[in-house]
Design an enzyme around this catalytic site. Structure first.
Site, PDB file in Angstrom:
ATOM      1  N   LEU A  76       0.812  -1.222   0.000  1.00 12.68           N
ATOM      2  CA  LEU A  76       0.000   0.000   0.000  1.00 12.68           C
ATOM      3  C   LEU A  76       0.844   1.271   0.000  1.00 12.68           C
ATOM      4  O   LEU A  76       0.303   2.372  -0.015  1.00 12.68           O
ATOM      5  CB  LEU A  76      -1.011  -0.007   1.157  1.00 12.68           C
ATOM      6  N   ASN A 107       7.745  -3.180   2.767  1.00  9.60           N
ATOM      7  CA  ASN A 107       8.776  -2.483   1.974  1.00  9.60           C
ATOM      8  C   ASN A 107       8.342  -1.065   1.616  1.00  9.60           C
ATOM      9  O   ASN A 107       8.325  -0.649   0.469  1.00  9.60           O
ATOM     10  CB  ASN A 107       9.168  -3.289   0.726  1.00  9.60           C
ATOM     11  N   HIS A 245       4.059 -15.548  -3.182  1.00  9.16           N
ATOM     12  CA  HIS A 245       3.944 -15.623  -4.652  1.00  9.16           C
ATOM     13  C   HIS A 245       4.744 -16.755  -5.300  1.00  9.16           C
ATOM     14  O   HIS A 245       5.642 -16.519  -6.112  1.00  9.16           O
ATOM     15  CB  HIS A 245       4.283 -14.275  -5.303  1.00  9.16           C
ATOM     16  N   ASP A 318      -0.479  -9.773  -4.338  1.00  9.26           N
ATOM     17  CA  ASP A 318       0.786  -9.046  -4.561  1.00  9.26           C
ATOM     18  C   ASP A 318       0.498  -7.715  -5.274  1.00  9.26           C
ATOM     19  O   ASP A 318       1.222  -7.312  -6.193  1.00  9.26           O
ATOM     20  CB  ASP A 318       1.820  -9.861  -5.335  1.00  9.26           C
ATOM     21  N   HIS A 322       2.368   1.072  -9.123  1.00  9.22           N
ATOM     22  CA  HIS A 322       3.460   1.941  -9.568  1.00  9.22           C
ATOM     23  C   HIS A 322       2.873   3.028 -10.455  1.00  9.22           C
ATOM     24  O   HIS A 322       1.920   2.779 -11.204  1.00  9.22           O
ATOM     25  CB  HIS A 322       4.498   1.143 -10.367  1.00  9.22           C
TER      26      HIS A 322
HETATM   27  O1  DOR Z   1       6.660  -7.355  -8.507  1.00  9.97           O
HETATM   28  C1  DOR Z   1       6.903  -7.105  -7.351  1.00  9.97           C
HETATM   29  N1  DOR Z   1       6.679  -5.872  -6.833  1.00  9.97           N
HETATM   30  N2  DOR Z   1       7.405  -8.054  -6.562  1.00  9.97           N
HETATM   31  C2  DOR Z   1       7.860  -7.804  -5.322  1.00  9.97           C
HETATM   32  O2  DOR Z   1       8.324  -8.719  -4.686  1.00  9.97           O
HETATM   33  C3  DOR Z   1       7.816  -6.425  -4.766  1.00  9.97           C
HETATM   34  C4  DOR Z   1       6.779  -5.632  -5.432  1.00  9.97           C
HETATM   35  C5  DOR Z   1       6.840  -4.156  -5.158  1.00  9.97           C
HETATM   36  O3  DOR Z   1       7.005  -3.756  -4.012  1.00  9.97           O
HETATM   37  O4  DOR Z   1       6.684  -3.372  -6.114  1.00  9.97           O
HETATM   38 ZN    ZN Z   2       5.095  -8.380  -2.953  1.00 10.88          ZN
END
Ligand code: DOR
Ligand code: ZN
Length: 442
Positions: A76, A107, A245, A318, A322
């Site tokens: 998020l 993250n 995943h 997942d 972006h």
């Molecule tokens: O595709 C991904 N995006 N895999 C991940 O493990 C992290 C994630 C992200 O935080 O954008």
């Molecule tokens: Zn992830």
């Protein structure tokens, strides 16, 4: 409103053995009645305090009622990357996808490795008054793979699991200690299985297509090696281990074998790994760049089989939002990930209608199975249960456009495509956290 009457909906809850057209009555946050004509009297006495929802749409489609969905894996982006998503928009997207519980990866910027951030996330989640947010704390400080976080305190602060997702816990000694430490207070350890030494600069799955396109490959073995090692560690330490995943046929085989030997391993799969392959990269579409990468048809088939036979426990989105600029330019420079919260159900219903997966497996993997892995109460359709419910029109078609999405980001290969299956309403504790019935604008 003192009551909601769902009248003549097709209630479907594999864990309660419910698969029939019934009425469901919701009062004070709970399901107070469920059964044939159980809402007839309430529905017959018109009152402003009773909201009646019909089992048939205006188009005559039968509406389905499922236990609310639980996502084990969403990004998020708050704190730190609110241009991509924030807690409010992310939870709104979750509610629009039928979710009542969302487990949120650490993250962020800064990384969620402290009680302050965990508590702040819990607070922000509550303030959104939407789907429930459950933080997943980091396994190691700064997700740097070295020093363990204070997981016991983080659990007290509200963390439901620990993961360094986005990065693998590569060192065997660190993973061993994480499993041992997490075990002492029953905190699930979730691994992002990727041997980074084998995936440096990877742009897509390593195979015939990466060779043809001249793109750097992410070999399956980088996932399989870590899953195999971790399964051995879980056995050695007699602890619980969860694979995020899972994407390869080899990893599915390793988990199947581990389960058959009684090792406490669980795993999840994403909707995109169940429906898309590396062939989509042929057009160099950065929306298809994701980690782990889209694999081959034989992986996809193996994942479907593994989900059908219970090797794979849960489906997790997942959800990785972006911005458009993060996804611009050549594949090498594009960020990894795709959004998923609002598209997961339509993607899965496609697999159900083509006969590739039974609906019961899909609903179990979206609801009770993930809840069990992180120790949440599983949403149920039965009298006395909390009213955590998802109302779906399985036949409604819609076009995936930015204006249809609640997420701030639109990075999905499905953009501008028509999908089938739409969440019409989501109830959390009897409260509408998503509602597009009666012409309410999505
Ligand atoms: O595709 C991904 N995006 N895999 C991940 O493990 C992290 C994630 C992200 O935080 O954008
Ligand atoms: Zn992830």
């Amino acid at each position: 409103m003192s009551a909601i009457v769902l009248r003549g909906v097709h209630a479907f809850d594999p864990s309660s053995g419910v698969d029939e057209i019934i009425d469901v009555v919701v009062e004070q946050g709970k399901i107070t009645r469920a059964g044939r004509d159980a809402g007839r009297e309430l529905a017959a006495t018109p009152s402003e305090k009773v909201r009646i929802i019909l089992g048939l749409s205006e188009q005559g489609n039968q509406r389905w009622l499922f236990p609310g969905f639980v996502d084990l894996h969403a990004h998020l982006r708050e704190p730190g990357n609110e241009a991509k998503e924030d807690i409010k928009s992310g939870l709104a997207a979750a509610a629009a996808g039928g979710y009542v519980d969302v487990c949120v990866m650490p993250n962020t910027r800064p990384v969620n490795d402290s009680t302050i951030i965990t508590e702040w996330m819990v607070h922000k989640g509550k303030a959104a008054n939407s789907a429930r947010l459950h933080p997943i704390c980091a396994i190691t400080t700064g997700q740097n793979g070295e020093a363990l976080t204070e997981m016991a305190l983080l659990k007290e602060a509200g963390a439901i699991a620990a993961s360094d997702d986005g990065k693998c816990v590569t060192r065997s000694d660190v993973m061993r200690r994480a499993l041992e430490y997490g075990k002492t207070f029953d905190l699930p350890i979730i691994q992002h299985a990727e041997d980074h030494a084998l995936t440096q600069g990877a742009e897509m799955h390593e195979g015939a297509i990466s060779a043809r396109l001249g793109l750097r490959g992410w070999p399956r073995i980088a996932e399989d090696i870590i899953v195999a090692r971790d399964v051995l560690l879980a056995e050695y330490t007699d602890s619980r281990y969860h694979v995020a995943h899972l994407s390869t046929l080899g990893a599915a085989r390793i988990v199947r074998e581990a389960k058959s030997r009684g090792i406490k391993v669980t795993c999840e799969v994403t909707p995109h790994h169940l429906t898309m392959t590396h062939e989509l990269l042929i057009g160099y579409d950065t929306a298809c760049k994701v980690n782990p990468p889209l694999r081959e048809a034989e992986d996809l088939e193996a994942l479907l089989l593994a989900l059908a036979d219970g090797t794979i426990d849960a489906i997790a989105t997942d959800h990785a939002p972006h911005t458009a600029s993060d996804k611009e330019g050549p594949i090498a420079d594009a960020a990894m990930g795709m959004i998923g919260l609002e598209l997961c159900l339509p993607m899965l219903l496609g697999l159900v209608s083509s006969g590739k997966l039974p609906l019961a497996r899909v609903i179990t993997a979206l609801s009770s199975a993930p809840a069990k892995i992180v120790g949440l109460a599983a949403p149920r359709i039965r009298e006395g249960a909390a009213a955590d419910l998802t109302l779906v029109d399985r036949a409604e078609e819609w076009i995936v456009t930015p204006s249809q999405l609640r997420s701030k980001s639109h990075n999905t290969p499905l953009l501008n495509q028509t999908v089938r299956g739409r969440v019409k309403a989501t109830l959390r504790d009897g409260i509408f956290i998503h509602d597009e019935l009666e012409g309410r604008r999505p």
